[in-house]
Design a protein around this motif. Structure first.
Motif, PDB file in Angstrom:
ATOM      1  N   GLY A  16     -48.917 -15.344  50.186  1.00  0.00           N
ATOM      2  CA  GLY A  16     -48.456 -14.714  51.419  1.00  0.00           C
ATOM      3  C   GLY A  16     -47.153 -13.971  51.247  1.00  0.00           C
ATOM      4  O   GLY A  16     -46.615 -13.851  50.139  1.00  0.00           O
ATOM      5  N   SER A  17     -46.634 -13.486  52.380  1.00  0.00           N
ATOM      6  CA  SER A  17     -45.423 -12.664  52.375  1.00  0.00           C
ATOM      7  C   SER A  17     -44.423 -13.171  53.399  1.00  0.00           C
ATOM      8  O   SER A  17     -44.804 -13.754  54.420  1.00  0.00           O
ATOM      9  CB  SER A  17     -45.770 -11.203  52.703  1.00  0.00           C
ATOM     10  OG  SER A  17     -46.626 -10.642  51.742  1.00  0.00           O
ATOM     11  N   SER A  63     -39.045 -12.138  37.037  1.00  0.00           N
ATOM     12  CA  SER A  63     -40.097 -12.939  37.653  1.00  0.00           C
ATOM     13  C   SER A  63     -40.567 -12.382  38.995  1.00  0.00           C
ATOM     14  O   SER A  63     -41.646 -12.755  39.470  1.00  0.00           O
ATOM     15  CB  SER A  63     -39.615 -14.376  37.837  1.00  0.00           C
ATOM     16  OG  SER A  63     -38.469 -14.411  38.683  1.00  0.00           O
ATOM     17  N   VAL A  64     -39.786 -11.495  39.610  1.00  0.00           N
ATOM     18  CA  VAL A  64     -40.165 -10.987  40.934  1.00  0.00           C
ATOM     19  C   VAL A  64     -40.469  -9.494  40.930  1.00  0.00           C
ATOM     20  O   VAL A  64     -40.873  -8.950  41.960  1.00  0.00           O
ATOM     21  CB  VAL A  64     -39.082 -11.291  41.988  1.00  0.00           C
ATOM     22  CG1 VAL A  64     -38.735 -12.773  41.993  1.00  0.00           C
ATOM     23  CG2 VAL A  64     -37.838 -10.443  41.779  1.00  0.00           C
ATOM     24  N   LYS A  65     -40.275  -8.837  39.807  1.00  0.00           N
ATOM     25  CA  LYS A  65     -40.528  -7.397  39.732  1.00  0.00           C
ATOM     26  C   LYS A  65     -41.958  -7.091  40.128  1.00  0.00           C
ATOM     27  O   LYS A  65     -42.901  -7.749  39.680  1.00  0.00           O
ATOM     28  CB  LYS A  65     -40.254  -6.881  38.320  1.00  0.00           C
ATOM     29  CG  LYS A  65     -38.791  -6.671  38.014  1.00  0.00           C
ATOM     30  CD  LYS A  65     -38.603  -6.142  36.596  1.00  0.00           C
ATOM     31  CE  LYS A  65     -37.145  -5.963  36.272  1.00  0.00           C
ATOM     32  NZ  LYS A  65     -36.935  -5.526  34.864  1.00  0.00           N
ATOM     33  N   GLY A  66     -42.115  -6.085  40.964  1.00  0.00           N
ATOM     34  CA  GLY A  66     -43.432  -5.668  41.417  1.00  0.00           C
ATOM     35  C   GLY A  66     -43.927  -6.426  42.635  1.00  0.00           C
ATOM     36  O   GLY A  66     -44.932  -6.040  43.243  1.00  0.00           O
ATOM     37  N   ARG A  67     -43.217  -7.508  43.001  1.00  0.00           N
ATOM     38  CA  ARG A  67     -43.634  -8.292  44.177  1.00  0.00           C
ATOM     39  C   ARG A  67     -42.569  -8.304  45.273  1.00  0.00           C
ATOM     40  O   ARG A  67     -42.902  -8.361  46.457  1.00  0.00           O
ATOM     41  CB  ARG A  67     -43.944  -9.738  43.761  1.00  0.00           C
ATOM     42  CG  ARG A  67     -45.077  -9.865  42.775  1.00  0.00           C
ATOM     43  CD  ARG A  67     -45.424 -11.332  42.523  1.00  0.00           C
ATOM     44  NE  ARG A  67     -44.307 -12.052  41.912  1.00  0.00           N
ATOM     45  CZ  ARG A  67     -43.686 -13.082  42.486  1.00  0.00           C
ATOM     46  NH1 ARG A  67     -44.054 -13.510  43.682  1.00  0.00           N
ATOM     47  NH2 ARG A  67     -42.685 -13.698  41.859  1.00  0.00           N
ATOM     48  N   PHE A  68     -41.314  -8.282  44.892  1.00  0.00           N
ATOM     49  CA  PHE A  68     -40.208  -8.332  45.862  1.00  0.00           C
ATOM     50  C   PHE A  68     -39.552  -6.959  45.945  1.00  0.00           C
ATOM     51  O   PHE A  68     -39.472  -6.233  44.947  1.00  0.00           O
ATOM     52  CB  PHE A  68     -39.154  -9.352  45.430  1.00  0.00           C
ATOM     53  CG  PHE A  68     -39.560 -10.792  45.555  1.00  0.00           C
ATOM     54  CD1 PHE A  68     -40.895 -11.168  45.730  1.00  0.00           C
ATOM     55  CD2 PHE A  68     -38.607 -11.787  45.481  1.00  0.00           C
ATOM     56  CE1 PHE A  68     -41.262 -12.491  45.830  1.00  0.00           C
ATOM     57  CE2 PHE A  68     -38.949 -13.124  45.583  1.00  0.00           C
ATOM     58  CZ  PHE A  68     -40.279 -13.474  45.755  1.00  0.00           C
ATOM     59  N   ASN A  84     -43.557 -10.561  48.519  1.00  0.00           N
ATOM     60  CA  ASN A  84     -45.012 -10.527  48.561  1.00  0.00           C
ATOM     61  C   ASN A  84     -45.595 -11.403  47.459  1.00  0.00           C
ATOM     62  O   ASN A  84     -44.929 -11.686  46.466  1.00  0.00           O
ATOM     63  CB  ASN A  84     -45.509  -9.094  48.399  1.00  0.00           C
ATOM     64  CG  ASN A  84     -44.974  -8.171  49.477  1.00  0.00           C
ATOM     65  OD1 ASN A  84     -44.921  -8.515  50.659  1.00  0.00           O
ATOM     66  ND2 ASN A  84     -44.564  -6.971  49.082  1.00  0.00           N
ATOM     67  N   SER A  85     -46.830 -11.798  47.638  1.00  0.00           N
ATOM     68  CA  SER A  85     -47.532 -12.619  46.633  1.00  0.00           C
ATOM     69  C   SER A  85     -46.693 -13.820  46.218  1.00  0.00           C
ATOM     70  O   SER A  85     -46.511 -14.101  45.025  1.00  0.00           O
ATOM     71  CB  SER A  85     -47.887 -11.761  45.403  1.00  0.00           C
ATOM     72  OG  SER A  85     -48.690 -10.671  45.781  1.00  0.00           O
ATOM     73  N   LEU A  86     -46.186 -14.527  47.187  1.00  0.00           N
ATOM     74  CA  LEU A  86     -45.305 -15.654  46.902  1.00  0.00           C
ATOM     75  C   LEU A  86     -46.040 -16.757  46.166  1.00  0.00           C
ATOM     76  O   LEU A  86     -47.232 -16.999  46.384  1.00  0.00           O
ATOM     77  CB  LEU A  86     -44.712 -16.184  48.204  1.00  0.00           C
ATOM     78  CG  LEU A  86     -43.529 -15.364  48.741  1.00  0.00           C
ATOM     79  CD1 LEU A  86     -43.319 -15.623  50.217  1.00  0.00           C
ATOM     80  CD2 LEU A  86     -42.273 -15.695  47.944  1.00  0.00           C
ATOM     81  N   LYS A  87     -45.308 -17.432  45.298  1.00  0.00           N
ATOM     82  CA  LYS A  87     -45.855 -18.500  44.480  1.00  0.00           C
ATOM     83  C   LYS A  87     -45.249 -19.838  44.899  1.00  0.00           C
ATOM     84  O   LYS A  87     -44.109 -19.896  45.379  1.00  0.00           O
ATOM     85  CB  LYS A  87     -45.552 -18.241  43.013  1.00  0.00           C
ATOM     86  CG  LYS A  87     -46.079 -16.908  42.514  1.00  0.00           C
ATOM     87  CD  LYS A  87     -45.659 -16.663  41.070  1.00  0.00           C
ATOM     88  CE  LYS A  87     -46.151 -15.310  40.586  1.00  0.00           C
ATOM     89  NZ  LYS A  87     -45.738 -15.043  39.176  1.00  0.00           N
TER      90      LYS A  87
END
Length: 126
Positions: A16-17, A63-68, A84-87
């Motif tokens: 989720g985001s 670790s967050v490049k492309g998602r945050f 986005n695409s939280l882990k």
């Protein structure tokens, strides 16, 4: 007196985001840089993303490049972190930070920032 107030944390399912906000209150000045850090229980505070206020240059942890995405609103002295695409392993308290000194071209260390918010909890459920 510079104060930083974070908001937007909460509980989200993996994948989720969430969008975090950090507003500068009190006496407002254009900072040199603002950043987001996070700290999970038993771990050190780690850099997530940062932005140089003038010019808008950004930096991210690998670790967050492309998602945050970090962004700013100049008029409101506010910085945002779209996550986005939280882990699951990204569950942590997320802190906003700011500094007014041009101490580094890409400030990534906690010691690069003098002012901190109180933190906002982000919990990612698996």
């Amino acid at each position: 007196q510079v104060q930083l107030v974070e908001s937007g944390g909460g509980l989200v399912q993996a994948g989720g985001s969430l969008r975090l906000s950090c507003a500068q209150t009190g006496r407002t000045y254009s900072p040199y840089a603002m950043g987001w850090f996070r700290q999970a229980p038993g771990k050190d505070r780690e850099f997530v993303a940062g932005i140089i206020w003038s010019g808008g240059n950004t930096a991210y942890a690998d670790s967050v490049k492309g998602r945050f995405i970090i962004s700013r609103d100049n008029a409101e002295y506010t910085v945002y972190l779209q996550m986005n695409s939280l882990k699951f392993e990204e569950t942590a308290v997320y802190y906003c930070a700011a500094d007014f000194r041009p101490i580094s071209a890409t400030p990534r260390l906690p010691s690069d920032y003098r002012y901190w918010g109180q933190g906002t909890q982000v919990t990612v459920s698996s």
